[in-house]
Design a protein around this motif. Structure first.
Motif, PDB file in Angstrom:
ATOM      1  N   ALA A   1       0.844  -1.211   0.000  1.00  9.05           N
ATOM      2  CA  ALA A   1       0.000   0.000   0.000  1.00  9.05           C
ATOM      3  C   ALA A   1       0.873   1.253   0.000  1.00  9.05           C
ATOM      4  CB  ALA A   1      -0.916  -0.013   1.219  1.00  9.05           C
ATOM      5  N   MET A   2       1.918   1.242   0.790  1.00 13.80           N
ATOM      6  CA  MET A   2       2.758   2.437   0.911  1.00 13.80           C
ATOM      7  C   MET A   2       3.582   2.684  -0.352  1.00 13.80           C
ATOM      8  SD  MET A   2       4.089   2.038   4.817  1.00 13.80           S
ATOM      9  CE  MET A   2       4.578   3.723   5.098  1.00 13.80           C
ATOM     10  N   MET A   3       4.180   1.603  -0.868  1.00 12.22           N
ATOM     11  CA  MET A   3       5.083   1.786  -2.013  1.00 12.22           C
ATOM     12  C   MET A   3       4.333   2.051  -3.308  1.00 12.22           C
ATOM     13  SD  MET A   3       8.023  -1.028  -1.118  1.00 12.22           S
ATOM     14  CE  MET A   3       7.775  -1.712  -2.682  1.00 12.22           C
ATOM     15  N   TYR A   4       3.128   1.473  -3.399  1.00 13.84           N
ATOM     16  CA  TYR A   4       2.374   1.612  -4.647  1.00 13.84           C
ATOM     17  C   TYR A   4       1.230   2.613  -4.514  1.00 13.84           C
ATOM     18  CZ  TYR A   4       5.140  -2.491  -5.910  1.00 13.84           C
ATOM     19  OH  TYR A   4       6.180  -3.353  -6.159  1.00 13.84           O
ATOM     20  N   ARG A   5       1.105   3.213  -3.351  1.00 11.09           N
ATOM     21  CA  ARG A   5       0.097   4.254  -3.112  1.00 11.09           C
ATOM     22  C   ARG A   5      -1.266   3.779  -3.619  1.00 11.09           C
ATOM     23  NH1 ARG A   5       2.759   6.305   0.586  1.00 11.09           N
ATOM     24  NH2 ARG A   5       1.661   8.299   0.599  1.00 11.09           N
ATOM     25  N   THR A   6      -1.674   2.634  -3.114  1.00 14.03           N
ATOM     26  CA  THR A   6      -2.932   2.046  -3.571  1.00 14.03           C
ATOM     27  C   THR A   6      -3.689   1.447  -2.390  1.00 14.03           C
ATOM     28  OG1 THR A   6      -3.871   0.402  -5.081  1.00 14.03           O
ATOM     29  CG2 THR A   6      -1.804  -0.190  -4.039  1.00 14.03           C
ATOM     30  N   TRP A   7      -4.988   1.310  -2.569  1.00 16.76           N
ATOM     31  CA  TRP A   7      -5.761   0.526  -1.606  1.00 16.76           C
ATOM     32  C   TRP A   7      -5.335  -0.936  -1.723  1.00 16.76           C
ATOM     33  CZ3 TRP A   7      -9.072   2.394   2.029  1.00 16.76           C
ATOM     34  CH2 TRP A   7      -9.535   3.697   1.875  1.00 16.76           C
ATOM     35  N   VAL A   8      -5.326  -1.626  -0.602  1.00 11.76           N
ATOM     36  CA  VAL A   8      -5.043  -3.067  -0.617  1.00 11.76           C
ATOM     37  C   VAL A   8      -6.189  -3.783   0.115  1.00 11.76           C
ATOM     38  CG1 VAL A   8      -3.496  -4.906   0.142  1.00 11.76           C
ATOM     39  CG2 VAL A   8      -2.547  -2.752  -0.712  1.00 11.76           C
ATOM     40  N   VAL A   9      -6.814  -4.701  -0.598  1.00  7.27           N
ATOM     41  CA  VAL A   9      -7.931  -5.466  -0.021  1.00  7.27           C
ATOM     42  C   VAL A   9      -7.499  -6.933   0.026  1.00  7.27           C
ATOM     43  CG1 VAL A   9     -10.339  -6.177  -0.312  1.00  7.27           C
ATOM     44  CG2 VAL A   9      -9.610  -3.859  -0.990  1.00  7.27           C
TER      45      VAL A   9
ATOM     46  N   PHE B   1      -2.161   5.235   2.186  1.00  4.23           N
ATOM     47  CA  PHE B   1      -1.083   5.797   3.009  1.00  4.23           C
ATOM     48  C   PHE B   1      -0.372   4.702   3.810  1.00  4.23           C
ATOM     49  CE2 PHE B   1      -4.266   9.060   2.372  1.00  4.23           C
ATOM     50  CZ  PHE B   1      -3.509  10.139   1.937  1.00  4.23           C
ATOM     51  N   GLY B   2      -0.956   3.484   3.802  1.00  4.56           N
ATOM     52  CA  GLY B   2      -0.359   2.374   4.533  1.00  4.56           C
ATOM     53  C   GLY B   2      -0.972   2.149   5.902  1.00  4.56           C
ATOM     54  N   ASP B   3      -2.098   2.776   6.163  1.00  2.28           N
ATOM     55  CA  ASP B   3      -2.750   2.571   7.461  1.00  2.28           C
ATOM     56  C   ASP B   3      -3.812   1.472   7.359  1.00  2.28           C
ATOM     57  OD1 ASP B   3      -1.317   4.541   8.840  1.00  2.28           O
ATOM     58  OD2 ASP B   3      -2.579   6.107   7.958  1.00  2.28           O
ATOM     59  N   VAL B   4      -3.841   0.608   8.378  1.00  2.00           N
ATOM     60  CA  VAL B   4      -4.826  -0.477   8.407  1.00  2.00           C
ATOM     61  C   VAL B   4      -6.198   0.115   8.749  1.00  2.00           C
ATOM     62  CG1 VAL B   4      -5.513  -2.607   9.564  1.00  2.00           C
ATOM     63  CG2 VAL B   4      -3.087  -2.171   9.079  1.00  2.00           C
ATOM     64  N   VAL B   5      -7.148  -0.092   7.852  1.00  2.00           N
ATOM     65  CA  VAL B   5      -8.502   0.431   8.066  1.00  2.00           C
ATOM     66  C   VAL B   5      -9.345  -0.591   8.816  1.00  2.00           C
ATOM     67  CG1 VAL B   5     -10.599   1.241   6.911  1.00  2.00           C
ATOM     68  CG2 VAL B   5      -8.346   1.793   5.951  1.00  2.00           C
ATOM     69  N   VAL B   6      -9.175  -1.861   8.470  1.00  2.00           N
ATOM     70  CA  VAL B   6      -9.900  -2.911   9.177  1.00  2.00           C
ATOM     71  C   VAL B   6      -9.066  -4.184   9.112  1.00  2.00           C
ATOM     72  CG1 VAL B   6     -11.221  -3.813   7.202  1.00  2.00           C
ATOM     73  CG2 VAL B   6     -12.181  -3.986   9.474  1.00  2.00           C
TER      74      VAL B   6
ATOM     75  N   ALA C   1      -2.929  10.586  -1.527  1.00  2.00           N
ATOM     76  CA  ALA C   1      -1.703   9.806  -1.271  1.00  2.00           C
ATOM     77  C   ALA C   1      -0.707   9.979  -2.412  1.00  2.00           C
ATOM     78  CB  ALA C   1      -2.053   8.338  -1.092  1.00  2.00           C
ATOM     79  N   ARG C   2      -1.236  10.097  -3.625  1.00  2.00           N
ATOM     80  CA  ARG C   2      -0.341  10.162  -4.791  1.00  2.00           C
ATOM     81  C   ARG C   2       0.193  11.574  -5.035  1.00  2.00           C
ATOM     82  NH1 ARG C   2      -3.710   5.757  -8.540  1.00  2.00           N
ATOM     83  NH2 ARG C   2      -3.193   4.000  -7.166  1.00  2.00           N
ATOM     84  N   VAL C   3      -0.547  12.570  -4.540  1.00  2.00           N
ATOM     85  CA  VAL C   3      -0.018  13.940  -4.622  1.00  2.00           C
ATOM     86  C   VAL C   3       1.075  14.126  -3.571  1.00  2.00           C
ATOM     87  CG1 VAL C   3      -0.574  16.373  -4.184  1.00  2.00           C
ATOM     88  CG2 VAL C   3      -2.073  14.974  -5.636  1.00  2.00           C
ATOM     89  N   SER C   4       0.796  13.608  -2.370  1.00  2.00           N
ATOM     90  CA  SER C   4       1.770  13.830  -1.297  1.00  2.00           C
ATOM     91  C   SER C   4       3.061  13.054  -1.561  1.00  2.00           C
ATOM     92  CB  SER C   4       1.176  13.438   0.053  1.00  2.00           C
ATOM     93  OG  SER C   4       0.932  12.046   0.093  1.00  2.00           O
ATOM     94  N   THR C   5       2.936  11.898  -2.148  1.00  2.00           N
ATOM     95  CA  THR C   5       4.130  11.074  -2.440  1.00  2.00           C
ATOM     96  C   THR C   5       3.956  10.461  -3.831  1.00  2.00           C
ATOM     97  OG1 THR C   5       4.133  10.523  -0.078  1.00  2.00           O
ATOM     98  CG2 THR C   5       5.643   9.283  -1.486  1.00  2.00           C
ATOM     99  N   PRO C   6       4.397  11.168  -4.878  1.00  2.00           N
ATOM    100  CA  PRO C   6       4.075  10.749  -6.260  1.00  2.00           C
ATOM    101  C   PRO C   6       5.027   9.682  -6.791  1.00  2.00           C
ATOM    102  CG  PRO C   6       5.202  12.859  -6.290  1.00  2.00           C
ATOM    103  CD  PRO C   6       5.088  12.471  -4.840  1.00  2.00           C
ATOM    104  N   LEU C   7       4.963   8.503  -6.201  1.00  2.00           N
ATOM    105  CA  LEU C   7       5.917   7.449  -6.538  1.00  2.00           C
ATOM    106  C   LEU C   7       5.698   6.908  -7.955  1.00  2.00           C
ATOM    107  CD1 LEU C   7       6.020   5.562  -3.113  1.00  2.00           C
ATOM    108  CD2 LEU C   7       7.661   7.201  -4.020  1.00  2.00           C
ATOM    109  N   ARG C   8       4.439   6.827  -8.372  1.00  2.00           N
ATOM    110  CA  ARG C   8       4.192   6.311  -9.727  1.00  2.00           C
ATOM    111  C   ARG C   8       4.695   7.304 -10.770  1.00  2.00           C
ATOM    112  NH1 ARG C   8       4.684   4.998 -13.882  1.00  2.00           N
ATOM    113  NH2 ARG C   8       3.390   3.816 -15.344  1.00  2.00           N
TER     114      ARG C   8
END
Lengths: 293, 273
Positions: free
Chosen positions: A202-210, A233-238, A260-267
């Motif tokens: 989630a953090m490295m790819y700035r994406t939701w992870v389900v 952002f890498g925070d556990v939602v549930v 997340a992608r504006v703050s850290t535009p890794l892609r």
């Protein structure tokens, strides 16, 4: 395909009955209908959710062609809600894959075939399944999803390829055995490892992870549940329980992706052409002109 | 703090869930345990009581005239503490009919016969009780082969099979089992004054550390020696693990056909559950 706006996603942490397609299908349809009635947009089931996991010689007996009645029933149930579910896929050539499908708008839209079959320790998937050969995103009405089945996530390039595709969420159905109850904890070592991996993605790819795991026991092997959603952002939602059948609904929010992608535009800053050139050193036969030019 | 320490509440939850689901998979909702008065069977009984409810667990006490009377008293302490049902079936008559008739004096043979008599009683009562026999063999004794094949090693499901003796002690304390059961030296109680550790020639604490490194952490013999373990101890334990593999597997079946039961007819026990 639409871009992700607000996708109400249900994590269906089930306990599939080994080999009982009929019972598992009924359970799926019930949960799908309930989730649709509650207004959810997407419901995700675990790996091999229609069959159970340690199938061995049952793989062939339970395999489903894309036009089979069982998959048609899931397709029918997908008129009001998108569905990701796991099954044994039989191709016209007779190959058997550990697959997940995206069912949407009354049809089976996409299939991902597990690429990284697990064939070590307690696992023997390479004996029973053919391996998938590609990572393609699921183009859904709800957004663009990157499907990965369990072990696929442990190989860094899997998530990376979906990252290059700008997926809105990695969807990771799993059937991971629970293990490692030693101190200090808390919880199982297997689950701590999963949380670390999922969070890193989630953090490295700035994406939701389900991540949707299963529970229950098959011949003394317990599955560790702990279905999880992590925000971009890498925070556990549930995170669901590790032992019990459970369900949760989380809204995947497109604005979180943007922030997340504006703050850290890794892609934006990724340089896949460097990887392409470097790969020529590791994969014989790849053209290395890019690197030399 | 030991590297073998487990999280006892987590393990209790897992094993309770395991017992309930695997016994239900076989079509049962009740269990029975041969209760010796020792720590292993006490922990199995306690986990079973949590999984099925005390009223659905039958403790079977099976003393022989040579058994230490303290064992039965300790078993009754466990029955009382857990509130489970119990049944006493003395095996003296059935065991001695054979042992005396055949003049069996060797301690190992006598112990094996007694263990198998207890197996006969448990499996018979499992029909009357409509329950499954719950195992009491821990990982240490299974790896060392310190058990009687088709005797105490016979059971339907085993909650202790992946727990070293140290971990069984930890679980026993967590489950608040009666102190005398936890504190006394482990014994198969097959003859007077017998203790497991005297039989084996090393302590459980030592065996656990060697086995944990060897099995769980995949240390080679050289790795173990480098880690400071005594060479003769390591070789003794390693030899026992290898020699007793037969006790941990089903009988060997000769393959003749194109599809044979234990070779390429591959289905779980939980097939279609």
């Amino acid at each position: 395909m639409a871009s992700l706006d607000r996708c109400r996603t249900v994590l269906a942490q089930t306990n599939p009955r080994l080999g009982d397609l009929h019972a598992n299908l009924s359970d799926h349809v019930q949960r799908i209908d309930d989730a649709a009635a509650a207004g959810a947009d997407l419901i995700v089931f675990p790996e091999l959710s229609l069959t159970g996991y340690f199938l061995k010689d049952q793989v062939d007996e339970l395999a489903l062609a894309p036009d089979s009645g069982a998959l048609a029933e899931l397709a029918d149930a997908s008129e009001r809600i998108s569905i990701v579910a796991g099954f044994v896929e039989r191709t016209p050539e007779g190959r058997l894959y550990n697959s997940i499908g995206l069912f949407e708008g009354g049809a089976l839209r996409n299939v991902h075939r597990k690429v990284h079959l697990v064939s070590y320790g307690m696992f023997d998937e390479g004996r029973d399944f053919a391996a998938g050969e590609s990572f393609s995103s699921f183009e859904s009405e709800r957004g663009r999803f990157g499907p990965l089945i369990c072990e696929d996530l442990w190989h860094a390039p899997s998530g990376y390829l979906h990252f290059l595709d700008n997926v809105d969420a990695l969807i990771v159905p799993s059937a991971s055995p629970a293990r490692g109850a030693e101190q200090p904890g808390p919880g199982l070592a297997s689950q701590r490892v999963w949380r670390t991996l999922l969070t890193a993605h989630a953090m490295m790819y700035r994406t939701w992870v389900v991540y949707v795991g299963r529970v229950g026991w098959e011949d003394g092997v317990g599955f560790g549940g702990s279905s999880t959603v992590i925000d971009p952002f890498g925070d556990v939602v549930v995170e669901l329980d590790g032992l019990e059948v459970a369900q949760a609904e989380v809204e995947l929010d497109g604005s979180a992706l943007r922030r997340a992608r504006v703050s850290t535009p890794l892609r934006r800053d990724e340089k896949p052409w460097i990887l392409a050139a470097e790969l020529a050193r590791h994969v014989p036969g790849l053209p290395d002109a890019e690197r030399d030019s | 703090m030991s590297e073998l320490d487990i999280q006892p509440e987590l393990v209790t939850r897992m094993l309770t869930s395991f017992l309930r689901e695997e016994v239900e998979n076989a079509g049962f909702s009740k269990a029975l345990v041969g209760l010796s008065g020792g720590i292993d069977s006490a922990v199995s009984a306690a986990l079973s009581a949590r999984a099925f409810g005390p009223q659905n667990v039958l403790a079977v006490l099976m003393p022989h005239r040579q058994s230490n009377p303290d064992s039965e008293a300790d078993a009754l302490r466990v029955v009382d503490a857990l509130g489970i049902a119990s049944r006493r079936v003395e095996i003296t008559q059935m065991a001695d009919a054979y042992l005396d008739g055949e003049c069996v004096n060797d301690a190992t043979r006598r112990g094996n016969v007694m263990a198998r008599c207890r197996m006969i009683v448990l499996y018979d009562l499992s029909v009357e009780w409509s329950g499954l026999v719950i195992g009491t063999s821990n990982k240490t004794e299974m790896l060392l082969g310190y058990s009687t094949q088709w005797g105490d090693s016979a059971h339907a499901v085993n909650p202790l099979g992946d727990l070293y003796k140290h971990q069984v002690f930890q679980l026993a304390r967590h489950l608040e089992l009666p102190a005398p059961v936890i504190d006394k030296p482990p014994s198969a109680d097959l003859f007077e004054g017998q203790t497991d550790e005297a039989d084996l020639g090393f302590s459980y604490a030592t065996a656990d550390r060697v086995l944990f490194a060897m099995v769980d952490r995949r240390f080679s013999i050289n790795d173990l020696l480098d880690a400071g373990f005594d060479e003769s101890l390591v070789r003794t334990i390693a030899a026992r693990v290898v020699r007793n593999q037969y006790k941990r597997l089903p009988p060997v079946l000769a393959k003749l056909s194109h599809r044979s039961i234990s070779h390429d007819f591959r289905y779980l026990r939980d097939w279609m559950k």
